[in-house]
Motif scaffolding. Sequence first.
Motif, PDB file in Angstrom:
ATOM      1  N   TYR A  47       0.794  -1.228   0.000  1.00  0.00           N
ATOM      2  CA  TYR A  47       0.000   0.000   0.000  1.00  0.00           C
ATOM      3  C   TYR A  47       0.824   1.274   0.000  1.00  0.00           C
ATOM      4  O   TYR A  47       0.296   2.345   0.289  1.00  0.00           O
ATOM      5  N   ALA A  48       2.086   1.193  -0.299  1.00  0.00           N
ATOM      6  CA  ALA A  48       2.936   2.386  -0.311  1.00  0.00           C
ATOM      7  C   ALA A  48       2.488   3.391  -1.369  1.00  0.00           C
ATOM      8  O   ALA A  48       2.793   4.577  -1.277  1.00  0.00           O
ATOM      9  N   ASP A  49       1.731   2.924  -2.350  1.00  0.00           N
ATOM     10  CA  ASP A  49       1.262   3.811  -3.410  1.00  0.00           C
ATOM     11  C   ASP A  49      -0.017   4.562  -3.044  1.00  0.00           C
ATOM     12  O   ASP A  49      -0.500   5.386  -3.816  1.00  0.00           O
ATOM     13  N   LYS A  50      -0.549   4.302  -1.860  1.00  0.00           N
ATOM     14  CA  LYS A  50      -1.776   4.965  -1.411  1.00  0.00           C
ATOM     15  C   LYS A  50      -1.452   6.341  -0.829  1.00  0.00           C
ATOM     16  O   LYS A  50      -0.348   6.578  -0.347  1.00  0.00           O
ATOM     17  N   PRO A  51      -2.440   7.237  -0.829  1.00  0.00           N
ATOM     18  CA  PRO A  51      -2.229   8.555  -0.207  1.00  0.00           C
ATOM     19  C   PRO A  51      -1.975   8.404   1.292  1.00  0.00           C
ATOM     20  O   PRO A  51      -2.507   7.505   1.931  1.00  0.00           O
ATOM     21  N   ILE A  52      -1.201   9.298   1.850  1.00  0.00           N
ATOM     22  CA  ILE A  52      -0.823   9.235   3.263  1.00  0.00           C
ATOM     23  C   ILE A  52      -2.047   9.266   4.179  1.00  0.00           C
ATOM     24  O   ILE A  52      -2.033   8.679   5.266  1.00  0.00           O
ATOM     25  N   GLU A  53      -3.124   9.889   3.747  1.00  0.00           N
ATOM     26  CA  GLU A  53      -4.341   9.966   4.571  1.00  0.00           C
ATOM     27  C   GLU A  53      -4.971   8.588   4.768  1.00  0.00           C
ATOM     28  O   GLU A  53      -5.666   8.356   5.756  1.00  0.00           O
ATOM     29  N   GLU A  54      -4.765   7.675   3.833  1.00  0.00           N
ATOM     30  CA  GLU A  54      -5.361   6.340   3.919  1.00  0.00           C
ATOM     31  C   GLU A  54      -4.486   5.362   4.700  1.00  0.00           C
ATOM     32  O   GLU A  54      -4.951   4.309   5.124  1.00  0.00           O
ATOM     33  N   ILE A  55      -3.232   5.693   4.890  1.00  0.00           N
ATOM     34  CA  ILE A  55      -2.269   4.776   5.504  1.00  0.00           C
ATOM     35  C   ILE A  55      -2.658   4.358   6.930  1.00  0.00           C
ATOM     36  O   ILE A  55      -2.617   3.167   7.242  1.00  0.00           O
ATOM     37  N   PRO A  56      -3.067   5.286   7.824  1.00  0.00           N
ATOM     38  CA  PRO A  56      -3.415   4.838   9.185  1.00  0.00           C
ATOM     39  C   PRO A  56      -4.550   3.816   9.213  1.00  0.00           C
ATOM     40  O   PRO A  56      -4.472   2.812   9.931  1.00  0.00           O
ATOM     41  N   MET A  57      -5.573   4.048   8.419  1.00  0.00           N
ATOM     42  CA  MET A  57      -6.710   3.127   8.376  1.00  0.00           C
ATOM     43  C   MET A  57      -6.274   1.766   7.813  1.00  0.00           C
ATOM     44  O   MET A  57      -6.640   0.722   8.350  1.00  0.00           O
ATOM     45  N   LEU A  58      -5.479   1.793   6.766  1.00  0.00           N
ATOM     46  CA  LEU A  58      -5.006   0.545   6.166  1.00  0.00           C
ATOM     47  C   LEU A  58      -4.141  -0.246   7.144  1.00  0.00           C
ATOM     48  O   LEU A  58      -4.294  -1.460   7.293  1.00  0.00           O
ATOM     49  N   PHE A  59      -3.247   0.449   7.823  1.00  0.00           N
ATOM     50  CA  PHE A  59      -2.370  -0.233   8.773  1.00  0.00           C
ATOM     51  C   PHE A  59      -3.179  -0.874   9.902  1.00  0.00           C
ATOM     52  O   PHE A  59      -2.934  -2.022  10.278  1.00  0.00           O
ATOM     53  N   THR A  60      -4.128  -0.136  10.435  1.00  0.00           N
ATOM     54  CA  THR A  60      -4.938  -0.668  11.532  1.00  0.00           C
ATOM     55  C   THR A  60      -5.714  -1.897  11.074  1.00  0.00           C
ATOM     56  O   THR A  60      -5.807  -2.883  11.798  1.00  0.00           O
TER      57      THR A  60
END
Length: 188
Positions: A47-60
Amino acid sequence: MASSVELENFLKEVSSRAFRQALFSVKNEETALDMVQESMMKLAERYADKPIEEIPMLFTRILQNNILDFHRRQKVRNTWTSLFSSFQKNGEEEYDILETLLAKDDSMHESAETEVDRDQTMSLIEKAIETLPDRQREAFLLRYWEEMDLAETAKIMGCSEGSVKTHCSRATKALAAALRQQGFGRDE
């Protein structure tokens, strides 16, 4: 798209909270650490290609899925272990699966007594959280420890906002009752 610096900063920021959350769920420091590292690797790889705003939700979500997978595997292992142990004669292998995580602050100005009291209180709270059913514990930790809003929590847990409210309500009532039994608060 999240830059490598943004992703690295996010992972540094979230690592201790993620470890604490995993530890509450799996009750083993090594397993929790492995789980967090695996989640971080999946996030970076997929998911490194996703916007930074989506990263916390994806990680959780990745971490929660790893925790659920762990519990599923444990359930299967426990079933087989109990089946095989019924065939053993004096097979006494005991181990304590409950390990207490002591919350450590950088509070260097506290008196020793205050620090001991705080650590004991934190230990009681953590033990009470460990006794919650999985979904209640997950909702409670996401909402109150990770400070996620209702919509984020519902999305991560894969349920409705109403279910999150129900799980949180039941969790807080159970925790309050458990802590009252330990002498905190007053009985109503």
